[in-house]
Design an enzyme around this catalytic site. Structure first.
Site, short mmCIF file in Angstrom:
data_model
loop_
_atom_site.label_atom_id
_atom_site.label_comp_id
_atom_site.label_asym_id
_atom_site.label_seq_id
_atom_site.Cartn_x
_atom_site.Cartn_y
_atom_site.Cartn_z
N TYR A 42 44.46 42.31 54.70
CA TYR A 42 44.14 43.70 54.31
C TYR A 42 43.58 43.75 52.88
O TYR A 42 43.05 44.77 52.45
CB TYR A 42 45.37 44.61 54.37
CG TYR A 42 45.98 44.79 55.74
CD1 TYR A 42 45.36 44.33 56.89
CD2 TYR A 42 47.21 45.45 55.88
CE1 TYR A 42 45.95 44.50 58.14
CE2 TYR A 42 47.79 45.63 57.12
CZ TYR A 42 47.16 45.14 58.24
OH TYR A 42 47.76 45.31 59.48
N HIS A 100 50.33 36.97 61.86
CA HIS A 100 49.59 38.19 62.21
C HIS A 100 49.17 38.21 63.69
O HIS A 100 49.33 39.23 64.37
CB HIS A 100 48.37 38.30 61.30
CG HIS A 100 47.88 39.69 61.08
ND1 HIS A 100 47.30 40.10 59.90
CD2 HIS A 100 47.87 40.78 61.89
CE1 HIS A 100 46.96 41.37 60.01
NE2 HIS A 100 47.29 41.81 61.20
N1 LIG Z 1 49.75 43.73 63.21
C1 LIG Z 1 48.56 44.12 63.53
O1 LIG Z 1 47.78 43.38 64.17
C2 LIG Z 1 48.08 45.47 63.12
C3 LIG Z 1 46.90 46.00 63.66
C4 LIG Z 1 46.53 47.29 63.27
C5 LIG Z 1 47.32 48.01 62.38
N2 LIG Z 1 48.45 47.45 61.83
C6 LIG Z 1 49.32 48.19 60.89
O2 LIG Z 1 49.68 49.42 61.49
C7 LIG Z 1 49.36 50.48 60.61
C8 LIG Z 1 49.07 51.75 61.37
O3 LIG Z 1 48.05 51.57 62.31
P1 LIG Z 1 46.57 52.18 62.15
O4 LIG Z 1 46.30 52.42 60.70
O5 LIG Z 1 45.67 51.30 62.92
O6 LIG Z 1 46.60 53.54 62.97
P2 LIG Z 1 47.59 54.82 63.10
O7 LIG Z 1 48.67 54.75 62.10
O8 LIG Z 1 47.92 54.92 64.54
O9 LIG Z 1 46.61 56.01 62.81
C9 LIG Z 1 46.08 56.26 61.54
C10 LIG Z 1 45.14 57.45 61.69
O10 LIG Z 1 45.92 58.61 61.99
C11 LIG Z 1 45.63 59.62 61.04
N3 LIG Z 1 46.87 60.34 60.73
C12 LIG Z 1 48.03 59.81 60.26
N4 LIG Z 1 48.97 60.76 60.13
C13 LIG Z 1 48.39 61.93 60.51
C14 LIG Z 1 48.86 63.27 60.59
N5 LIG Z 1 50.11 63.59 60.26
N6 LIG Z 1 47.98 64.21 61.02
C15 LIG Z 1 46.73 63.89 61.37
N7 LIG Z 1 46.22 62.63 61.31
C16 LIG Z 1 47.05 61.66 60.90
C17 LIG Z 1 45.11 58.88 59.82
O11 LIG Z 1 44.25 59.71 59.10
P3 LIG Z 1 44.10 59.64 57.49
O12 LIG Z 1 44.21 58.20 57.11
O13 LIG Z 1 42.76 60.24 57.27
O14 LIG Z 1 45.22 60.47 56.93
C18 LIG Z 1 44.36 57.72 60.45
O15 LIG Z 1 43.06 58.12 60.86
C19 LIG Z 1 48.17 49.93 59.83
O16 LIG Z 1 47.89 50.69 58.69
C20 LIG Z 1 48.63 48.53 59.57
O17 LIG Z 1 49.57 48.52 58.50
C21 LIG Z 1 48.85 46.20 62.22
#
Ligand SMILES: NC(=O)c1ccc[n+]([C@@H]2O[C@H](COP(=O)([O-])OP(=O)(O)OC[C@H]3O[C@@H](n4cnc5c(N)ncnc54)[C@H](OP(=O)(O)O)[C@@H]3O)[C@@H](O)[C@H]2O)c1
Length: 270
Positions: A42, A100
């Site tokens: 990241y 990962h």
């Molecule tokens: N281990 C892995 O392979 C892997 C893969 C992917 C992700 N991850 C981890 O998982 C975390 C979360 O997953 P993600 O970032 O892919 O997706 P997510 O958390 O499912 O979704 C994030 C999205 O939702 C929006 N959002 C969040 N809270 C909200 C609310 N209360 N109201 C409206 N919209 C909202 C955010 O908008 P804004 O940002 O514009 O607020 C962003 O566009 C990542 O940040 C990372 O740390 C791990």
């Protein structure tokens, strides 16, 4: 059995960088988050570390997570990478370190796991786990090293609830964390099943989705780009879905509901 007690919800930092990442991690700590999810790939471990070191909350109260990238699975590279992660944060150790992705075609995840075990005994990391591991991958780790991961962090949201992987994790004493728990704000946000439950509870759809994770016993790590959304997501823990609501959310499951088709059996992460 893990030595760490993980909070019911954590803060995801994927795609956050630099000063914005540091400010949002600080505001997440202010809001009450006590687990921060990062990764070597990241490119924000420095920002996460700076925020944790800022003293918003005592260091020992925060679980700082990072992850080993696929290109560094070879044992010595893995250990150097973990050391580099620790240096980048400016902390003296990380709390949770995950492989990962398994990158099965490369077939080096067992030696990567041996490096994580060594890093734990050297005190570089307190606890170790995996991400995107299927049962067959975890079985091999356990057979070849005798050490079971504390955590398996997987894609998990109402379109892709991962019942079989969850059951496997639970049977092996592994905590399941959910990445992309909100489906990256995709069409889940306008699903009538979810908007109706949200209206009944007087909350937004994200809170319903995260309350669903909580009732499944899964720990979500939503990312959000404003303190307001961070607070809304944390407040999901105050929402309890009924059995009927859980059944209604279950109807959204799809055989392959992955957001971007990332199947751990074939993904090769760099
Ligand atoms: N281990 C892995 O392979 C892997 C893969 C992917 C992700 N991850 C981890 O998982 C975390 C979360 O997953 P993600 O970032 O892919 O997706 P997510 O958390 O499912 O979704 C994030 C999205 O939702 C929006 N959002 C969040 N809270 C909200 C609310 N209360 N109201 C409206 N919209 C909202 C955010 O908008 P804004 O940002 O514009 O607020 C962003 O566009 C990542 O940040 C990372 O740390 C791990």
């Amino acid at each position: 059995m893990s030595t760490l007690t993980l909070p019911a919800i954590g803060f995801g930092t994927g795609s956050l960088h630099g000063g914005e990442a540091a400010r949002l991690v600080e505001s997440a700590l202010h809001a009450g988050y006590r687990l921060i999810d990062s990764a070597f790939n990241y490119e924000n471990e420095g920002a996460v570390g700076a925020a944790v070191r800022s003293g918003v909350v005592p260091r020992e109260d925060v679980i700082v997570t990072s992850k080993l990238p696929g290109r560094h699975h070879a044992h010595d590279q893995a250990l150097a990478c973990i050391e580099e992660s620790v240096y980048r944060t400016g902390l003296d150790h990380l709390d949770l370190y995950l492989i990962h992705w398994p990158n099965p075609a490369r077939d080096q995840y067992v030696e990567a796991w041996q490096a994580l075990i060594e890093a734990r005994s050297r005190g570089l990391v307190r606890e170790i786990g995996v991400s995107n591991f299927l049962p067959e991958h975890i079985d091999r780790l356990v057979t070849e090293t005798g050490v079971t991961p504390a955590v398996n962090q997987i894609e998990l949201h109402p379109y892709f609830p991962q019942a079989e992987q969850r059951a496997y994790d639970t049977a092996h004493g592994i905590v399941t964390q959910a990445w992309s728990p909100l489906g990256r704000a995709n069409s889940l946000f306008t699903e009538p099943v979810l908007t109706e439950i949200a209206a009944a509870h007087g909350v937004g759809v994200p809170a319903v989705i995260l309350a669903w994770h909580a009732r499944l016993g899964v720990l979500p790590i939503p990312k959000a780009s404003s303190p307001d959304r961070q607070r809304q997501n944390l407040a999901a823990l105050e929402v309890t879905l009924t059995d009927a609501e859980m059944d209604a959310v279950a109807t959204l499951a799809r055989p392959d509901g992955r957001n971007k088709g990332q199947d751990p059996a074939v993904v090769e992460q760099l």
